[in-house]
Design a protein around this motif. Sequence first.
Motif, PDB file in Angstrom:
ATOM      1  N   UNK A   7       0.847  -1.183   0.000  1.00  0.00           N
ATOM      2  CA  UNK A   7       0.000   0.000   0.000  1.00  0.00           C
ATOM      3  C   UNK A   7       0.882   1.232   0.000  1.00  0.00           C
ATOM      4  N   UNK A   8       0.272   2.383  -0.256  1.00  0.00           N
ATOM      5  CA  UNK A   8       1.008   3.644  -0.184  1.00  0.00           C
ATOM      6  C   UNK A   8       1.408   4.226  -1.518  1.00  0.00           C
ATOM      7  N   UNK A   9       1.142   3.515  -2.605  1.00  0.00           N
ATOM      8  CA  UNK A   9       1.460   4.063  -3.905  1.00  0.00           C
ATOM      9  C   UNK A   9       0.561   5.226  -4.265  1.00  0.00           C
ATOM     10  N   UNK A  10       0.921   5.915  -5.342  1.00  0.00           N
ATOM     11  CA  UNK A  10       0.108   7.036  -5.790  1.00  0.00           C
ATOM     12  C   UNK A  10       0.845   7.858  -6.815  1.00  0.00           C
ATOM     13  N   UNK A  11       0.304   9.039  -7.070  1.00  0.00           N
ATOM     14  CA  UNK A  11       0.891   9.965  -8.031  1.00  0.00           C
ATOM     15  C   UNK A  11       1.530  11.120  -7.286  1.00  0.00           C
ATOM     16  N   UNK A  12       2.722  11.496  -7.724  1.00  0.00           N
ATOM     17  CA  UNK A  12       3.465  12.568  -7.061  1.00  0.00           C
ATOM     18  C   UNK A  12       4.304  13.293  -8.098  1.00  0.00           C
ATOM     19  N   UNK A  13       4.622  14.530  -7.843  1.00  0.00           N
ATOM     20  CA  UNK A  13       5.484  15.286  -8.756  1.00  0.00           C
ATOM     21  C   UNK A  13       6.954  14.977  -8.466  1.00  0.00           C
ATOM     22  N   UNK A  14       7.771  15.183  -9.454  1.00  0.00           N
ATOM     23  CA  UNK A  14       9.211  14.972  -9.296  1.00  0.00           C
ATOM     24  C   UNK A  14       9.723  15.795  -8.109  1.00  0.00           C
ATOM     25  N   UNK A  15      10.593  15.160  -7.336  1.00  0.00           N
ATOM     26  CA  UNK A  15      11.106  15.793  -6.132  1.00  0.00           C
ATOM     27  C   UNK A  15      10.309  15.479  -4.880  1.00  0.00           C
ATOM     28  N   UNK A  16       9.146  14.866  -5.065  1.00  0.00           N
ATOM     29  CA  UNK A  16       8.299  14.536  -3.931  1.00  0.00           C
ATOM     30  C   UNK A  16       8.681  13.226  -3.267  1.00  0.00           C
ATOM     31  N   UNK A  17       7.865  12.838  -2.291  1.00  0.00           N
ATOM     32  CA  UNK A  17       8.140  11.641  -1.492  1.00  0.00           C
ATOM     33  C   UNK A  17       6.894  10.778  -1.377  1.00  0.00           C
ATOM     34  N   UNK A  18       7.128   9.487  -1.219  1.00  0.00           N
ATOM     35  CA  UNK A  18       6.077   8.528  -0.911  1.00  0.00           C
ATOM     36  C   UNK A  18       6.656   7.490   0.038  1.00  0.00           C
ATOM     37  N   UNK A  19       5.778   6.888   0.832  1.00  0.00           N
ATOM     38  CA  UNK A  19       6.184   5.787   1.704  1.00  0.00           C
ATOM     39  C   UNK A  19       5.323   4.576   1.389  1.00  0.00           C
ATOM     40  N   UNK A  20       5.954   3.545   0.901  1.00  0.00           N
ATOM     41  CA  UNK A  20       5.254   2.304   0.626  1.00  0.00           C
ATOM     42  C   UNK A  20       5.304   1.402   1.854  1.00  0.00           C
ATOM     43  N   UNK A  21       4.234   0.657   2.051  1.00  0.00           N
ATOM     44  CA  UNK A  21       4.159  -0.312   3.147  1.00  0.00           C
ATOM     45  C   UNK A  21       3.871  -1.694   2.586  1.00  0.00           C
ATOM     46  N   UNK A  22       4.354  -2.701   3.276  1.00  0.00           N
ATOM     47  CA  UNK A  22       4.083  -4.092   2.912  1.00  0.00           C
ATOM     48  C   UNK A  22       3.666  -4.818   4.190  1.00  0.00           C
ATOM     49  N   UNK A  23       2.442  -5.278   4.215  1.00  0.00           N
ATOM     50  CA  UNK A  23       1.918  -5.995   5.368  1.00  0.00           C
ATOM     51  C   UNK A  23       2.046  -7.495   5.137  1.00  0.00           C
ATOM     52  N   UNK A  76       5.210  -5.353  14.151  1.00  0.00           N
ATOM     53  CA  UNK A  76       3.964  -5.025  13.459  1.00  0.00           C
ATOM     54  C   UNK A  76       3.782  -5.844  12.180  1.00  0.00           C
ATOM     55  N   UNK A  77       4.729  -6.735  11.894  1.00  0.00           N
ATOM     56  CA  UNK A  77       4.667  -7.527  10.654  1.00  0.00           C
ATOM     57  C   UNK A  77       4.602  -6.632   9.417  1.00  0.00           C
ATOM     58  N   UNK A  78       5.449  -5.601   9.406  1.00  0.00           N
ATOM     59  CA  UNK A  78       5.431  -4.625   8.334  1.00  0.00           C
ATOM     60  C   UNK A  78       6.826  -4.382   7.774  1.00  0.00           C
ATOM     61  N   UNK A  79       6.868  -4.028   6.501  1.00  0.00           N
ATOM     62  CA  UNK A  79       8.083  -3.550   5.865  1.00  0.00           C
ATOM     63  C   UNK A  79       7.731  -2.252   5.138  1.00  0.00           C
ATOM     64  N   UNK A  80       8.733  -1.371   5.007  1.00  0.00           N
ATOM     65  CA  UNK A  80       8.474  -0.060   4.410  1.00  0.00           C
ATOM     66  C   UNK A  80       9.541   0.286   3.370  1.00  0.00           C
ATOM     67  N   UNK A  81       9.161   1.204   2.485  1.00  0.00           N
ATOM     68  CA  UNK A  81      10.122   1.798   1.563  1.00  0.00           C
ATOM     69  C   UNK A  81       9.832   3.291   1.526  1.00  0.00           C
ATOM     70  N   UNK A  82      10.700   4.060   2.137  1.00  0.00           N
ATOM     71  CA  UNK A  82      10.600   5.519   2.092  1.00  0.00           C
ATOM     72  C   UNK A  82      11.301   5.995   0.841  1.00  0.00           C
ATOM     73  N   UNK A 113      10.240 -16.282  -2.798  1.00  0.00           N
ATOM     74  CA  UNK A 113       9.164 -17.176  -3.200  1.00  0.00           C
ATOM     75  C   UNK A 113       7.774 -16.603  -2.955  1.00  0.00           C
ATOM     76  N   UNK A 114       7.704 -15.512  -2.210  1.00  0.00           N
ATOM     77  CA  UNK A 114       6.406 -14.897  -1.933  1.00  0.00           C
ATOM     78  C   UNK A 114       6.404 -13.484  -2.490  1.00  0.00           C
ATOM     79  N   UNK A 115       5.311 -13.105  -3.187  1.00  0.00           N
ATOM     80  CA  UNK A 115       5.224 -11.788  -3.803  1.00  0.00           C
ATOM     81  C   UNK A 115       3.860 -11.159  -3.509  1.00  0.00           C
ATOM     82  N   UNK A 116       3.872  -9.835  -3.366  1.00  0.00           N
ATOM     83  CA  UNK A 116       2.623  -9.103  -3.258  1.00  0.00           C
ATOM     84  C   UNK A 116       2.039  -8.814  -4.629  1.00  0.00           C
ATOM     85  N   UNK A 117       0.908  -8.129  -4.638  1.00  0.00           N
ATOM     86  CA  UNK A 117       0.203  -7.859  -5.891  1.00  0.00           C
ATOM     87  C   UNK A 117       0.678  -6.571  -6.558  1.00  0.00           C
TER      88      UNK A 117
END
Length: 125
Positions: A7-23, A76-82, A113-117
């Motif tokens: 989760x956490x994807x979206x649209x952003x302008x160049x230079x911006x930030x997003x944080x992706x999460x993986x549960x 929390x059983x979570x992984x992130x990508x800032x 061996x395991x992948x998200x969608x």
Amino acid sequence: QVQLVESGGGAVQAGGSLRLSCAVSGRLSSTYAMGWFRQAPGKEREFVAAISKGAFTTNYADSVKDRFTISRDNAKNMMYLQMNSLKPEDTAVYYCAGSGSRMYAGSARSNYEIWGQGTQVTVSS
């Protein structure tokens, strides 16, 4: 059954930030080495970042080094990508991946061996 959900994807302008999460569900995330990959239209799925089970080891693709940070919270059983300083070339579907058989899985897709969608990230100029 183990599942990874991004989760956490979206649209952003160049230079911006997003944080992706993986549960991680169905099993403790601490039992998996984890990674992030991405796939742009018409291109192969490529490595972005990886983190070991205990978060002691991380690695990044050269294209994202110093801009992206991978982390995990096993409680929390979570992984992130800032993702900071995003560029149009970062536009892709981002996938989280898990390896239950390795302490650290690195950059090879075949190690996981395991992948998200996947979650879409779109960076406009």
